[in-house]
Design a protein around this motif. Sequence first.
Motif, short mmCIF file in Angstrom:
data_model
loop_
_atom_site.label_atom_id
_atom_site.label_comp_id
_atom_site.label_asym_id
_atom_site.label_seq_id
_atom_site.Cartn_x
_atom_site.Cartn_y
_atom_site.Cartn_z
N LEU A 112 49.74 40.56 43.05
CA LEU A 112 50.59 41.88 42.80
C LEU A 112 51.45 41.96 43.79
O LEU A 112 51.07 41.71 45.02
CB LEU A 112 49.62 43.13 42.66
CG LEU A 112 50.26 44.17 42.09
CD1 LEU A 112 50.50 44.20 40.59
CD2 LEU A 112 49.07 45.22 42.05
N CYS A 207 37.67 38.60 39.61
CA CYS A 207 38.24 38.67 38.11
C CYS A 207 38.73 37.23 37.61
O CYS A 207 39.10 36.50 38.69
CB CYS A 207 39.26 39.66 38.12
SG CYS A 207 40.06 39.94 36.59
N ASP A 223 46.77 31.02 37.08
CA ASP A 223 46.97 32.46 36.99
C ASP A 223 48.30 32.96 36.54
O ASP A 223 48.51 33.89 35.93
CB ASP A 223 46.40 33.27 38.51
CG ASP A 223 46.47 34.77 38.18
OD1 ASP A 223 46.30 35.15 37.11
OD2 ASP A 223 46.53 35.38 39.32
N THR A 234 40.89 39.12 30.06
CA THR A 234 40.40 39.41 31.36
C THR A 234 38.89 39.44 31.38
O THR A 234 38.36 40.04 30.48
CB THR A 234 41.08 40.11 32.13
OG1 THR A 234 41.21 41.53 31.48
CG2 THR A 234 42.54 39.89 32.42
N LYS A 260 41.46 34.71 38.76
CA LYS A 260 42.74 35.14 39.22
C LYS A 260 42.53 35.31 40.88
O LYS A 260 41.65 35.51 41.55
CB LYS A 260 42.93 36.42 38.61
CG LYS A 260 42.95 36.49 37.10
CD LYS A 260 43.23 37.90 36.60
CE LYS A 260 44.42 38.55 36.94
NZ LYS A 260 45.80 37.80 36.40
N GLU A 264 42.71 43.34 40.63
CA GLU A 264 43.26 44.58 40.14
C GLU A 264 43.06 44.63 38.74
O GLU A 264 42.67 45.73 38.09
CB GLU A 264 44.59 44.64 40.67
CG GLU A 264 44.78 45.42 42.02
CD GLU A 264 44.39 44.25 42.95
OE1 GLU A 264 44.19 44.73 44.11
OE2 GLU A 264 44.86 43.00 42.62
N ALA A 265 43.51 43.64 37.78
CA ALA A 265 43.31 43.49 36.43
C ALA A 265 42.03 43.90 35.78
O ALA A 265 41.73 44.18 34.78
CB ALA A 265 43.81 42.20 36.09
N CYS A 266 41.00 43.50 36.62
CA CYS A 266 39.53 43.77 36.24
C CYS A 266 39.15 45.26 36.96
O CYS A 266 37.94 45.43 36.94
CB CYS A 266 38.82 42.78 36.74
SG CYS A 266 39.28 41.27 35.79
N ASP A 450 43.71 41.47 24.95
CA ASP A 450 43.54 42.13 26.42
C ASP A 450 43.90 43.64 26.09
O ASP A 450 43.55 44.35 26.96
CB ASP A 450 44.23 41.67 27.47
CG ASP A 450 43.40 41.47 28.80
OD1 ASP A 450 41.86 41.79 28.50
OD2 ASP A 450 43.77 41.92 30.07
N THR A 740 39.24 49.37 32.62
CA THR A 740 40.31 47.97 32.40
C THR A 740 39.27 47.32 31.29
O THR A 740 38.35 47.59 31.05
CB THR A 740 40.08 47.14 33.53
OG1 THR A 740 39.08 46.71 34.05
CG2 THR A 740 40.77 47.78 34.67
#
Length: 796
Positions: A112, A207, A223, A234, A260, A264-266, A450, A740
């Motif tokens: 990110l 994650c 990734d 995810t 990953k 943050e995505a999880c 997702d 999430t």
Amino acid sequence: MTIVLCLSCFLFRLGYVALLWLCVTHLRCARAETKTVVQKDAEFDVTYNDTVTSDNQTIYAFNHTVSRNKTEGVRVTVDVLSEGAESSPILFVVRQKQAVLSFQVPLILRGLYQRKYPYAHVGRTLCQPPTRTLTETQYFFVDVSTLSSLGTQYQLRISRVDSFTLHTDKKFSFTASPSQPQYFKYVFPDGVDTAIVKVNSEMTFPCSVMSIQDIQCPVYDLDNNVAFIGMYQTMTKTAAITVQRKDFPSNSFYVVVVVKTEDEACGGPLRFYPLRPDELIDAGNRSKTLDVVVSPAISSDVYVMGMLFCLGIFLSFYLLTFLVACVENKSRKANKNNQIEKDNPQSLTYCKGSYCFLSLSPPLSERSLESVTGRSRQESLSSIEEDDYDTLADIDSDKNIVRTKKYLCVSDLARKDKRVLSKKYQIYFCVLLLTCSSLLQVVNVTGNQDICYYNFLCAHPLGNLSAFNNILSNLGYVMLGLLFLLIVLQRDIIHSRALDRNDLNALECGIPKHFGLFYAMGTALMMEGLLSACYHVCPNYTNFQFDTSFMYMIAGLCVLKLYQKRHPDINASAYTAYACLAAVIFFSVLGVVFGKGNMVFWIVFSVLHILATMLLSTQLYYMGRWRLDSGILRRIVYVIYTDCIRQCSDNSSLTYIVLLLFCLSRAAYGLLKTPNDFASYLLAIAICNLLLYFAFYIIMKLRSGERIQCMAMVCILFTAVVWGFALFFFFQGLSTWQKTPAESREHNRECIVLSFFDDHDIWHFLSSIAMFGSFLVLLTMDDDLDDVQRDKIFVF
């Protein structure tokens, strides 16, 4: 002269370009002469330690035998041993028969905000080109080069992956990291058209991503590119994707698992920002151990059994309703004959064959019905609007006098012309139909694996529908809503026939019969099923309002119907009621989008909630006969003293105050706690208001000396039990869009009924039955008053 000058310039430029090309060619040749290229015959499962500089390039040549009946993976593992290699990485190029794989080491992966994470240990699996012959020898080469003039030491190892092919119902464990992704091949066996791929891990973080990709080169296993093709999810601890054979021409697919670089995505914590844009961040140990298993999905027989089970449950209600209607019709005819014989003792009964006839002598004291009915009911209602005129005879009795009596009866609030009220309450049904058509036009949700919050462990696809079972289970709302409309239609026809024959009981007794709100309630129940099915096509927070919109409407219509029973003249108009419901839905959408952690929104909502509660309570308590002026505060204090302190035991004022305080306490709770799920919080308010008002109605009905008939009592008890079980399954929480997608999948569970329906499907079944039962309660709870004069029925 001009032509000569132009020609000279052109020749000069052409000579300059030719000279430049010769210089570049000479430099390249000189560089090629100084760069050394070494090719080595290499073997599998041997670790090669070597050093590379800008002056030398090493090519490793491999060959292996590929069998069409046995699939083996080939894995490249590289380690950089020298320090400071980030400034001059090594480039590895793997040249295969139908593919080229290239990567640098250290491998730089971005997270990110473009944060950079270097990985000195890299492992990649080579894609497998298809072979046409039974056995074939394939060659591939690994080129190693760098632009660094300093020597960089590395290790290279090529190994076979014996467990590259996944087997049905056999668990396989492996380890992956951001720089060492893993993927495996699965081939559909004969007789299996649909399979469920499940990946599990004991570790919540780091994650990771699970992807399903077709057999092709290259395989997207990093990734930054894993989401380019195929389906992906995810995951923290679990992920599941249902795969159909028809989507893969080769009857096989890759299961790709990538860890990953960030969490943050999880829903994991956001790591610190780098001090400089080009600063490299140590990612630490992000290895993760996972299990993968591929299982066959359910067969077509299970689909058929699920559909028959769903239809059987709700068709049984049609059969039960038909039997009850037959029994009630027979009982009604017997009571009618008994009443006729009782009222006409001189009636003559004679029989002819198997038929008996009843001859009635007209009663001597028969009342003239023309004075009661007023105008003929045959007159058209099409030109009558609810606001054209007020038929309440203000000359004979003023509204303020009637509505401020200490004890009101239904006859005091049922003085308007019945045609006007029927027209008024039919508008509820018409406006609801317009609202339904508008909402259906905007329901069109698409997305990938997702963004849809399914229960992936029990999501059975059918065609383009990823979770057909969640859609099928909404059939109960539609079928039971239609059944309720048929029941209301039957009652409407019976009442209309009674009015046509000037039946005194229909004209002067019981709660006034207006069926417009009942028709609206039945239609709203059907639309709840349709909109809930649309929501479950791809459930997420952006379309959650479609699942709850008609829940708000159903709760609001039930409250209006309860109030209408004792206040037919002063109930809200359809336009006002639906405008208020539209405002509620609008605030629900705002709360979903802006309400989470936004204190300004909660303050505004709480203030509006309190004001609306106060205004509505005042309107209901004084039945519309109040005004807002400078003396309202003085009158409020006086009312609290007189109605609540001095004589609260003699009337229902204390009950109204308790209910008002409860509503205000809910607003205060929302302001202090600010729940994350604003839509559910708002829906809870609507349901609590309905339950409180219903309980208040039942208590006041019993306090007034009225009774509840057997049919209504059975409906109440049955509905209460079904609601209890329904709420139990609702709170199982198989998924939640407040988190999430990866965190939501931690709540996924297997099917529990017929290997086809999950807990949320059972909620759909039971809640539709419970709503249908609740509507029947509202329809039948005042049947005991059908023979009671309206001037003896109290208002509360």
